[in-house]
Design a protein around this motif. Structure first.
Motif, PDB file in Angstrom:
ATOM      1  N   VAL A 195      -4.962  -8.630  -0.203  1.00 19.05           N
ATOM      2  CA  VAL A 195      -3.873  -7.717  -0.593  1.00 19.05           C
ATOM      3  C   VAL A 195      -3.432  -6.907   0.616  1.00 19.05           C
ATOM      4  N   MET A 215       0.069  -9.151  -3.279  1.00 22.68           N
ATOM      5  CA  MET A 215      -1.247  -9.708  -3.586  1.00 22.68           C
ATOM      6  C   MET A 215      -1.149 -11.230  -3.537  1.00 22.68           C
ATOM      7  N   LEU A 320      -6.866  -2.527  -2.154  1.00 15.12           N
ATOM      8  CA  LEU A 320      -5.506  -1.995  -1.981  1.00 15.12           C
ATOM      9  C   LEU A 320      -5.552  -0.671  -1.229  1.00 15.12           C
TER      10      LEU A 320
END
Ligand SMILES: NC(=O)c1ccc[n+]([C@@H]2O[C@H](COP(=O)([O-])OP(=O)(O)OC[C@H]3O[C@@H](n4cnc5c(N)ncnc54)[C@H](OP(=O)(O)O)[C@@H]3O)[C@@H](O)[C@H]2O)c1
Length: 332
Positions: A195, A215, A320
């Motif tokens: 990601v 992603m 993330l």
């Protein structure tokens, strides 16, 4: 089936306005008590919703032997500690999303989850519109999946709101980015490999107020999302295949009192003109969520998404967040 006797941990708005009223519509859920740090607040919610018992502390609720299951909608930093406390008191726990602040914190629930049932409250996975969209994908009607695009936004700049407090797990990624992650895993039926993230933080609150991410789900499958806590309210999921497209009009906050719909489009005409609408009668996804967990407690159904699923979700949220710091792709 005997209804499950539920206790509600706090007078949180989501519980008071959506989740508990939804559960109370069901013959499978008996909401018997609510607790608050403040006895008067607990009594107020009990009176408003018609709940028999009101406790002036969370501990008193957990000590009530009548209660079998706890709904935990506390601020994010209290999800793990109070879920552990409930489990130690022998109660099953339906905990609000995200189940923790980090995956490592969520791991602390593992031992408890071998003694009681623990699940993360992603109500969207109980809504028939999500099931139907996934059925259409599995049918092959839209061809091979290539891309999912998600927007989820609202405007909330209230300094007193839990979403705007960095020290108790605030910020858009944890609050609503978690839905984008769940949607990608659900519709691709796969886990992301890596990601990359761009975050804009509120200069006063320090929390992320707009977060966008890419992603990589492998095999050419990509998800792009933007979530924002300081933008006009909007939400949409677009699923693109090689032969068609699915659009979910209100993918996350599907209202409990009006029908919802998704569109399936073969793309033969622009501007939605070739999109076929599929309507869903009025349904309360919070009721369905409460019923599903109650059935699992009674041994009448398997737990489709347990702690392992919640930890996987947290690992992705961790990656993330790491990407914000490294400004690079992060492996999950
Ligand atoms: N599934 C969904 O659709 C959905 C939607 C919104 C929110 N949520 C989740 O639900 C949780 C609660 O969200 P919410 O918007 O309902 O929050 P909220 O209205 O602020 O409620 C949180 C409650 O936690 C209690 N609390 C204990 N310690 C606190 C502290 N240090 N600061 C603030 N409150 C504290 C308070 O209850 P007492 O005063 O009664 O003790 C408060 O009412 C969050 O985890 C959020 O991610 C889920």
């Amino acid at each position: 089936m005997q209804p499950v006797r539920w206790g509600i941990l706090s007078t949180a708005k989501i519980g008071r306005v959506k989740v508990v009223p939804g559960m109370m519509k069901s013959p499978l859920c008996d909401v018997v008590a609510v607790a608050s740090r403040d006895a008067q607040s607990a009594r107020g919610m009990a009176e408003e919703l018609g709940i028999a018992k009101a406790y002036g502390s969370y501990e008193a609720l957990l000590a009530d032997p009548e209660i079998e299951a706890i709904y935990n909608p506390l601020p994010n930093h209290l999800h793990v500690p109070m879920t552990l406390a409930a489990a130690a008191a022998g109660k099953h726990v339906l905990c609000e999303k995200p189940i923790a602040i980090t995956a490592d914190e969520a791991e602390q629930l593992k031992r408890a989850a071998s003694q009681v049932l623990i699940a993360e409250a992603f109500m969207v996975r109980h809504h028939p519109q999500w099931h139907r969209a996934r059925d259409v994908i599995r049918s092959g009607d839209i061809g091979e999946l290539r891309s999912i695009q998600i927007i989820f936004s609202y405007f909330n700049a209230d300094p007193g709101n839990i979403r705007n407090k960095a020290d108790i797990g605030g910020g858009g990624l944890l609050d609503i980015g978690c839905y984008a992650v769940v949607a990608g895993r659900y519709f691709f039926d796969a886990e992301p490999l890596r990601v990359v993230t761009l975050m804009d933080r509120d200069p006063t609150f320090g929390v992320d107020r707009t977060t966008s991410a890419l992603m990589d789900f492998g095999a050419g499958r990509q998800l792009a999302f933007t979530v924002s806590t300081q933008s006009v309210p909007y939400q949409r999921v677009q699923i693109l295949g090689t032969k068609g497209r699915i659009e979910i009009e209100i993918p996350f906050n599907a209202p409990p009192d009006v029908p919802t719909r998704i569109f399936v489009d073969d793309g033969s005409m622009h501007g939605n003109r070739s999109a076929r609408g599929i309507d869903f009668p009025v349904v309360d996804q919070y009721r369905l969520q409460g019923e599903a967990f109650s059935r699992v407690i009674r041994g009448a159904a398997p737990l489709d998404y347990g702690l392992e699923d919640a930890i996987l979700n947290m690992r992705i949220l961790d990656a993330l967040r790491r990407s914000e710091t490294t400004a690079a792709w992060e492996r999950v």
